[in-house]
Design an enzyme around this catalytic site. Structure first.
Site, PDB file in Angstrom:
ATOM      1  NE  ARG A 290      -8.746 -10.398   9.437  1.00 44.51           N
ATOM      2  CZ  ARG A 290      -7.686  -9.679   9.579  1.00 44.51           C
ATOM      3  NH1 ARG A 290      -7.141  -9.120   8.099  1.00 44.51           N
ATOM      4  NH2 ARG A 290      -6.866  -9.343  10.388  1.00 44.51           N
TER       5      ARG A 290
ATOM      6  CE  LYS B 190       8.836 -10.013   2.337  1.00 44.39           C
ATOM      7  NZ  LYS B 190       7.394 -10.296   2.135  1.00 44.39           N
TER       8      LYS B 190
ATOM      9  CD  GLU C 216      -7.245 -13.668   5.031  1.00 42.90           C
ATOM     10  OE1 GLU C 216      -7.587 -12.683   5.254  1.00 42.90           O
ATOM     11  OE2 GLU C 216      -5.982 -14.021   5.044  1.00 42.90           O
TER      12      GLU C 216
HETATM   13  C1  LIG Z   1      -5.126 -12.198   7.875  1.00 47.89           C
HETATM   14  C2  LIG Z   1      -3.992 -12.754   7.422  1.00 47.89           C
HETATM   15  N1  LIG Z   1      -3.955 -13.268   6.328  1.00 47.89           N
HETATM   16  C3  LIG Z   1      -2.456 -13.850   5.826  1.00 47.89           C
HETATM   17  C4  LIG Z   1      -1.651 -13.486   6.455  1.00 47.89           C
HETATM   18  C5  LIG Z   1      -0.024 -14.180   6.097  1.00 47.89           C
HETATM   19  N2  LIG Z   1       0.759 -13.091   5.839  1.00 47.89           N
HETATM   20  C6  LIG Z   1       1.676 -12.725   6.642  1.00 47.89           C
HETATM   21  S1  LIG Z   1       2.676 -11.503   6.057  1.00 47.89           S
HETATM   22  C7  LIG Z   1       2.021 -11.599   4.601  1.00 47.89           C
HETATM   23  C8  LIG Z   1       2.347 -10.554   3.450  1.00 47.89           C
HETATM   24  C9  LIG Z   1       2.255  -9.234   3.928  1.00 47.89           C
HETATM   25  O1  LIG Z   1       2.601  -8.464   2.701  1.00 47.89           O
HETATM   26  P1  LIG Z   1       3.038  -6.947   3.297  1.00 47.89           P
HETATM   27  O2  LIG Z   1       2.125  -6.230   4.022  1.00 47.89           O
HETATM   28  O3  LIG Z   1       3.349  -6.284   1.906  1.00 47.89           O
HETATM   29  O4  LIG Z   1       4.554  -7.062   3.978  1.00 47.89           O
HETATM   30  P2  LIG Z   1       5.909  -7.419   3.479  1.00 47.89           P
HETATM   31  O5  LIG Z   1       5.856  -9.148   3.947  1.00 47.89           O
HETATM   32  O6  LIG Z   1       5.852  -7.274   2.224  1.00 47.89           O
HETATM   33  O7  LIG Z   1       6.758  -6.689   4.455  1.00 47.89           O
HETATM   34  C10 LIG Z   1       0.983 -12.532   4.580  1.00 47.89           C
HETATM   35  C11 LIG Z   1       0.068 -12.831   3.483  1.00 47.89           C
HETATM   36  C12 LIG Z   1      -1.668 -12.925   7.779  1.00 47.89           C
HETATM   37  N3  LIG Z   1      -0.445 -12.851   8.572  1.00 47.89           N
HETATM   38  N4  LIG Z   1      -2.819 -12.455   7.996  1.00 47.89           N
END
Ligand SMILES: Cc1ncc(C[n+]2csc(CCOP(=O)(O)OP(=O)(O)O)c2C)c(N)n1
Ligand SMILES: CC(=O)[C@@H](O)[C@H](O)COP(=O)(O)O
Ligand SMILES: [Mg+2]
Length: 637
Positions: free
Chosen positions: A397, A283, A369
């Site tokens: 959700r 990242k 969630e």
């Molecule tokens: C249902 C839901 N919960 C929480 C989030 C907040 N959120 C957005 S990106 C993220 C992290 C995602 O991690 P990953 O899939 O590994 O992607 P990265 O950011 O590492 O590229 C979170 C918790 C969301 N978008 N949707």
């Protein structure tokens, strides 16, 4: 602006299809520079985008998008994808009013076949596309790209569990494993992925060469025979995914174009089973300030490209999120039964602070969630005081869990609903528009909305004391209004609002965030000779029926104001008035709420103006209702 000679020749992915590995590498470097430069002027989700630059280039090179379907999970990493799919000319409008969305969006481009912004939907959607293709006898390929953090949600497993049965053809899931969610990833799957990555297979894949072909599943072996170099970087393993019916390939270096391209070509050729390609990325890759920061520049405001320094606004008031975190700590110091739950948003919800103070009483359950809510229900059922802190939009959700596991059982889970209302640049997917309606309809629920940070502190204190039923309080994104918070906030009387300003002819009944605008509206009305009462309802459920009926009796006009969708507070008030006959004598009622559309991203001020939730709109509504008549401009201060 960065120098991008090769990127300048690319408008659509088809322009890259004849590129060799060297050109693809150069293209990735230029896309990275362009992404950094663009986000430095717009702000946005930088770290995830930087991590998938090579992957994006390779995917568009290998797959025939847009005929082949490419679905990005969450969509927060899609800026390189937008640059390569005909949107580079607007890339510096990302997240700005009227500009490109910060996520994938069907209405924006045929290269965005599925919109997203909430996590963990990509495999289900891709499976739907694959099944539709099978139904129609088509031959296009389908790819979902999902992050390791997003792999923690139930939906991802539900989709993988169904994959083999729902499609009989090609489906590629790329697991983009950067060992990060927004915060460090949590949970058993994360540990499993780490084990796969740290195993000898990953370390030694460069040495495997063509001999690997012998160990591959038959279709890979055949494909590898045709092009032996494709076999490089492919390693079998990943028992978990294999057991679900996928071919597992990886882990491979997601920044190595020479590994990515052949592996993706092979995956595209496999049609007898779905394939999961485990790609390891970093990242923030390629931008030192991002790589070196704890959050990898997950989300940034505008910044200086050379130093990486972000232009953070200075505020005189703490954010609501911080108030929540610090007030909960204060309460927990005196009450050992208080525990806190976040679904992968410790920083966003202020529970990072709580976690520092009470690590043993803080649960980060990952992007999950639904589980968070029922987990909280279990804690409550056994005598703990769980504060389940979830953004309003993400609580959607977990709604069945709120109804079935919490409300029906009358369990005292406390829902801290952050980001309630409009959220600005994240747009419609993230707006907390619906919680008043969906929580307020549940029997037994206590639902509060904070008008300022002192009110939030009082609502936390109130929720602490509600031990016999569920409760929820909503508060917005951003900073408080600057009021003083008492050292120890007193709990509120349940179902009691407050009169903030006394008047005679118009009653403005505000729930939550628009109280300040309601007060300004009263000033505007006063300047027009109209006397207005302003009340803060505090509770959407139970309503303060006594106060509301008095307002109805003593005023000619009653206006409700809320930062939520129709079917919320205004509807509850109208119902009360109707039931009590308070509408029978000609009371003029108007309900101000968010418009019945999904509002696109913009600056919050512009969104409030478009929603008609500003002081001048409130005042104009009152004047019109009273028959005094006023164009909005006529009442502006
Ligand atoms: C249902 C839901 N919960 C929480 C989030 C907040 N959120 C957005 S990106 C993220 C992290 C995602 O991690 P990953 O899939 O590994 O992607 P990265 O950011 O590492 O590229 C979170 C918790 C969301 N978008 N949707
Ligand atoms: C993509 C995503 O869902 C999160 O990164 C979200 O954008 C965070 O929002 P806040 O900035 O309001 O915490
Ligand atoms: Mg990740």
């Amino acid at each position: 602006m960065p120098d991008t000679p090769l990127l300048d020749t690319v408008t659509f992915p088809a322009d890259t299809r004849g590129f060799d590995a060297g050109q693809l590498r150069q293209l990735a470097d230029e896309v990275r520079a362009e992404t950094i430069d663009a986000v430095s002027v717009t702000g946005g989700h930088l770290g995830s985008a930087l991590g998938v630059v090579e992957l994006t280039v390779a995917l568009h090179h290998v797959f025939e998008t847009p005929d082949d379907i490419l679905i990005w999970d969450v969509g927060h990493q899609c800026y390189p994808h937008k640059i390569l799919t005909g949107r580079r000319d607007r890339i510096r409008t990302l997240r700005q009013g009227g500009g490109l969305s910060g996520f994938t969006k069907r209405s924006e481009s045929e290269y965005d076949p599925f919109g997203a912004a909430h996590a963990s939907t990509s495999i289900s959607a891709a499976l739907g596309f694959a099944a539709a293709r099978d139904q129609k006898g088509g031959s296009n390929r389908v790819v979902a790209v999902i992050g390791d953090g997003s792999m923690s949600a139930g939906m991802a497993y539900e989709a993988m569990n169904n994959a083999v049965e729902a499609t009989s053809g090609q489906l590629t899931v790329v697991l983009n494993d950067n060992d990060m969610s927004i915060a460090p990833p949590v949970g058993g799957m994360s540990a499993y992925l780490a084990k796969l990555v740290s195993g000898g297979t990953y370390r030694s894949f460069r040495r495997l060469g063509r001999s690997m072909a012998q160990h591959l599943p038959r279709p890979f072996r055949d494909a590898a025979k045709k092009a032996e170099e494709y076999a490089r970087g492919m390693v079998t393993g990943g028992t978990f995914f294999e057991e679900l019916g996928f071919y597992y390939v990886g882990p491979i270096d997601g920044h190595d174009m020479e590994a990515l391209v052949p592996v993706l070509k092979n995956a595209a050729a496999i049609t007898d089973r779905p394939v999961l390609v485990h790609v390891v990325t970093q990242k923030g890759k390629g931008y030192a300030p991002a790589e070196n920061s704890a959050d990898k520049y997950h989300g940034v405001v505008k910044f200086d490209v050379v130093s990486g320094k972000q232009a953070k606004a200075i505020s005189n008031a703490p954010s609501y999120t911080k108030v929540f975190g610090t007030e909960l700590i204060k309460r927990a110091q005196h009450d050992p039964s208080i525990v806190a739950i976040t679904a992968a948003m410790p920083g966003g919800t202020g529970l990072d602070l709580f976690g520092q103070a009470f690590p043993e009483r803080t649960y980060d359950v990952g992007i999950a969630e639904q589980h968070a809510v029922t987990f909280a229900a279990g804690l409550a059922a056994d005598g703990m005081k769980p504060f389940c802190a979830i953004y309003s939009t993400f609580l959607q959700r977990g709604y069945d869990q709120v109804v079935h596991d919490v409300a029906i059982q009358g369990l005292p889970v406390r829902f801290a609903m952050d980001r309630a209302g409009l959220v600005g640049a994240d747009g419609a997917t993230h707006a907390g528009s619906f919680d008043i309606g969906f929580m307020g309809t549940l029997p037994g629920m206590v639902l509060m909305a904070a008008a300022d940070e002192a009110e939030l502190a009082a609502m936390i204190a109130t929720a602490c004391e509600i031990d016999d039923r569920p409760s929820a309080f909503r508060y917005p994104r951003g900073d408080g209004v600057g009021v003083e918070i008492p050292e120890r906030a007193a709990p509120l009387e349940i179902g009691r609002g407050r009169i903030v300003r006394e008047g005679t002819s118009v009653a403005i009944l505000s729930l939550g965030t628009r109280l300040q605008e309601s007060l300004k509206a009263a000033d505007l009305l006063s300047a027009r000779g109209v006397s207005a009462t302003v009340a803060d309802a505090r509770f959407a459920k139970p309503l303060d029926a006594e106060m509301i009926l008095r307002l109805a009796r003593e005023h000619e006009c009653l206006i409700t104001v809320e930062e939520g969708a129709m079917g919320g507070f205004g509807a509850f008030v109208l119902q009360l008035l109707a039931e009590k006959g308070a509408l029978d004598a000609g009371l003029k009622v108007r309900t101000l709420h968010l418009p019945d559309v999904f509002q696109d991203h913009d600056k919050p001020e512009a969104m409030y103006a478009a929603a008609g939730l500003n002081a001048d709109h409130i005042a104009a509504t009152a004047l019109t209702a009273l028959g005094i008549g006023a164009a909005r401009g006529a009442v502006r201060a």
